[in-house]
Design a protein around this motif. Structure first.
Motif, PDB file in Angstrom:
ATOM      1  N   ARG A  24       1.315   6.364  13.242  1.00 31.13           N
ATOM      2  CA  ARG A  24      -0.044   6.858  13.428  1.00 31.13           C
ATOM      3  C   ARG A  24      -1.027   5.682  13.501  1.00 31.13           C
ATOM      4  O   ARG A  24      -1.910   5.636  14.357  1.00 31.13           O
ATOM      5  CB  ARG A  24      -0.406   7.824  12.296  1.00 31.13           C
ATOM      6  N   GLU A  25      -0.879   4.719  12.601  1.00 35.71           N
ATOM      7  CA  GLU A  25      -1.774   3.561  12.616  1.00 35.71           C
ATOM      8  C   GLU A  25      -1.555   2.702  13.854  1.00 35.71           C
ATOM      9  O   GLU A  25      -2.506   2.178  14.436  1.00 35.71           O
ATOM     10  CB  GLU A  25      -1.587   2.742  11.340  1.00 35.71           C
ATOM     11  N   LEU A  26      -0.294   2.569  14.269  1.00 36.64           N
ATOM     12  CA  LEU A  26       0.000   1.824  15.494  1.00 36.64           C
ATOM     13  C   LEU A  26      -0.624   2.521  16.693  1.00 36.64           C
ATOM     14  O   LEU A  26      -1.233   1.879  17.555  1.00 36.64           O
ATOM     15  CB  LEU A  26       1.506   1.666  15.677  1.00 36.64           C
ATOM     16  N   GLY A  27      -0.503   3.844  16.758  1.00 38.10           N
ATOM     17  CA  GLY A  27      -1.103   4.608  17.849  1.00 38.10           C
ATOM     18  C   GLY A  27      -2.614   4.461  17.880  1.00 38.10           C
ATOM     19  O   GLY A  27      -3.216   4.321  18.945  1.00 38.10           O
ATOM     20  N   ALA A  28      -3.238   4.479  16.702  1.00 38.45           N
ATOM     21  CA  ALA A  28      -4.693   4.323  16.635  1.00 38.45           C
ATOM     22  C   ALA A  28      -5.111   2.931  17.098  1.00 38.45           C
ATOM     23  O   ALA A  28      -6.113   2.769  17.801  1.00 38.45           O
ATOM     24  CB  ALA A  28      -5.177   4.571  15.200  1.00 38.45           C
ATOM     25  N   GLU A  41       5.909   7.808   9.782  1.00 34.72           N
ATOM     26  CA  GLU A  41       4.846   8.578  10.420  1.00 34.72           C
ATOM     27  C   GLU A  41       3.491   7.889  10.242  1.00 34.72           C
ATOM     28  O   GLU A  41       2.682   7.827  11.161  1.00 34.72           O
ATOM     29  CB  GLU A  41       4.777  10.009   9.862  1.00 34.72           C
ATOM     30  N   VAL A  42       3.238   7.368   9.030  1.00 38.47           N
ATOM     31  CA  VAL A  42       1.973   6.675   8.778  1.00 38.47           C
ATOM     32  C   VAL A  42       1.891   5.414   9.629  1.00 38.47           C
ATOM     33  O   VAL A  42       0.866   5.113  10.257  1.00 38.47           O
ATOM     34  CB  VAL A  42       1.826   6.340   7.272  1.00 38.47           C
ATOM     35  N   LEU A  43       2.977   4.690   9.665  1.00 34.08           N
ATOM     36  CA  LEU A  43       3.016   3.454  10.444  1.00 34.08           C
ATOM     37  C   LEU A  43       2.804   3.738  11.930  1.00 34.08           C
ATOM     38  O   LEU A  43       2.014   3.064  12.601  1.00 34.08           O
ATOM     39  CB  LEU A  43       4.346   2.740  10.212  1.00 34.08           C
ATOM     40  N   ASP A 102       0.829  -1.201   0.000  1.00 38.86           N
ATOM     41  CA  ASP A 102       0.000   0.000   0.000  1.00 38.86           C
ATOM     42  C   ASP A 102       0.866   1.254   0.000  1.00 38.86           C
ATOM     43  O   ASP A 102       1.972   1.258   0.542  1.00 38.86           O
ATOM     44  CB  ASP A 102      -0.921   0.032   1.228  1.00 38.86           C
ATOM     45  N   PRO A 103       0.326   2.351  -0.594  1.00 40.31           N
ATOM     46  CA  PRO A 103       1.075   3.605  -0.565  1.00 40.31           C
ATOM     47  C   PRO A 103       1.231   4.086   0.880  1.00 40.31           C
ATOM     48  O   PRO A 103       0.341   3.939   1.702  1.00 40.31           O
ATOM     49  CB  PRO A 103       0.194   4.579  -1.354  1.00 40.31           C
ATOM     50  N   GLY A 104       2.367   4.672   1.165  1.00 39.41           N
ATOM     51  CA  GLY A 104       2.638   5.192   2.498  1.00 39.41           C
ATOM     52  C   GLY A 104       3.266   4.182   3.432  1.00 39.41           C
ATOM     53  O   GLY A 104       3.585   4.493   4.571  1.00 39.41           O
ATOM     54  N   TRP A 105       3.468   2.942   2.964  1.00 42.97           N
ATOM     55  CA  TRP A 105       4.068   1.903   3.806  1.00 42.97           C
ATOM     56  C   TRP A 105       5.457   2.300   4.257  1.00 42.97           C
ATOM     57  O   TRP A 105       5.862   2.029   5.363  1.00 42.97           O
ATOM     58  CB  TRP A 105       4.107   0.577   3.050  1.00 42.97           C
ATOM     59  N   GLU A 106       6.175   2.977   3.398  1.00 44.45           N
ATOM     60  CA  GLU A 106       7.549   3.340   3.717  1.00 44.45           C
ATOM     61  C   GLU A 106       7.615   4.483   4.725  1.00 44.45           C
ATOM     62  O   GLU A 106       8.650   4.761   5.287  1.00 44.45           O
ATOM     63  CB  GLU A 106       8.304   3.748   2.440  1.00 44.45           C
ATOM     64  N   SER A 107       6.518   5.162   4.959  1.00 48.41           N
ATOM     65  CA  SER A 107       6.515   6.315   5.851  1.00 48.41           C
ATOM     66  C   SER A 107       6.374   5.860   7.299  1.00 48.41           C
ATOM     67  O   SER A 107       5.380   5.239   7.682  1.00 48.41           O
ATOM     68  CB  SER A 107       5.356   7.249   5.480  1.00 48.41           C
TER      69      SER A 107
END
Length: 154
Positions: A16-20, A12-14, A5-10
């Motif tokens: 953020r999803e872990l925090g959620a 910050e995205v990872l 998926d797009p953003g996998w390398e980021s």
């Protein structure tokens, strides 16, 4: 999010999803909590309790009177399920034997945990230092089995 998926390398995205995912409130069903508590009570099922069934020299009135007069040793015998733990407590320490004899370990345990441990010799004999004041018990690991004695004040 999957690896392609797009953003996998980021990072910050990872993050953020872990925090959620960690912030989600998860109510554990009561039946699972009860099952967990019940399972926890079985954590020592392999440790058979050895009862002070055979002998305590303090309970032998004649010997107890003699022991107070001569400061002799206190003798205790714990038996259960074919295992016997025999101990003699003196001011110098604890000498004992676990039967049937075999390789293993014995520990002198207080309410705060093990105080001292010793290897059993080929005859099941062991020596420990003087026990602390207050209630103690012996934990014996012999032949893949763990046994615990009753609490006694020595």
């Amino acid at each position: 999010m999957l690896k392609g998926d797009p953003g996998w390398e980021s990072d910050e995205v990872l993050l953020r999803e872990l925090g959620a995912a960690l912030a989600e409130e998860r109510d554990v069903p009561e039946h699972l909590l009860e099952a967990a508590r019940a399972a926890f009570t079985w954590r020592t099922v392999d440790a058979e309790l050895l009862a002070l069934t055979s002998y305590d020299s303090v309970l032998d009135e004649e010997l107890a009177v003699r022991a107070r007069a001569t400061q002799t040793a206190r003798q205790l015998v714990f038996d259960a399920e074919g295992v016997s733990v025999q101990v003699e407590v003196t001011e110098a320490g604890v000498a004992g034997q676990v039967l049937p004899a075999g390789p293993g370990r014995v520990a002198l345990v207080t309410a705060t945990g093990p105080v001292e441990e010793a290897e059993l010799d080929e005859l099941g004999l062991f020596l420990l230092g003087p026990p602390p004041s207050g209630p103690v018990r012996f934990r014996c690991d012999v032949g893949g089995t763990t046994v615990l004695t009753e609490w006694v004040c020595v």
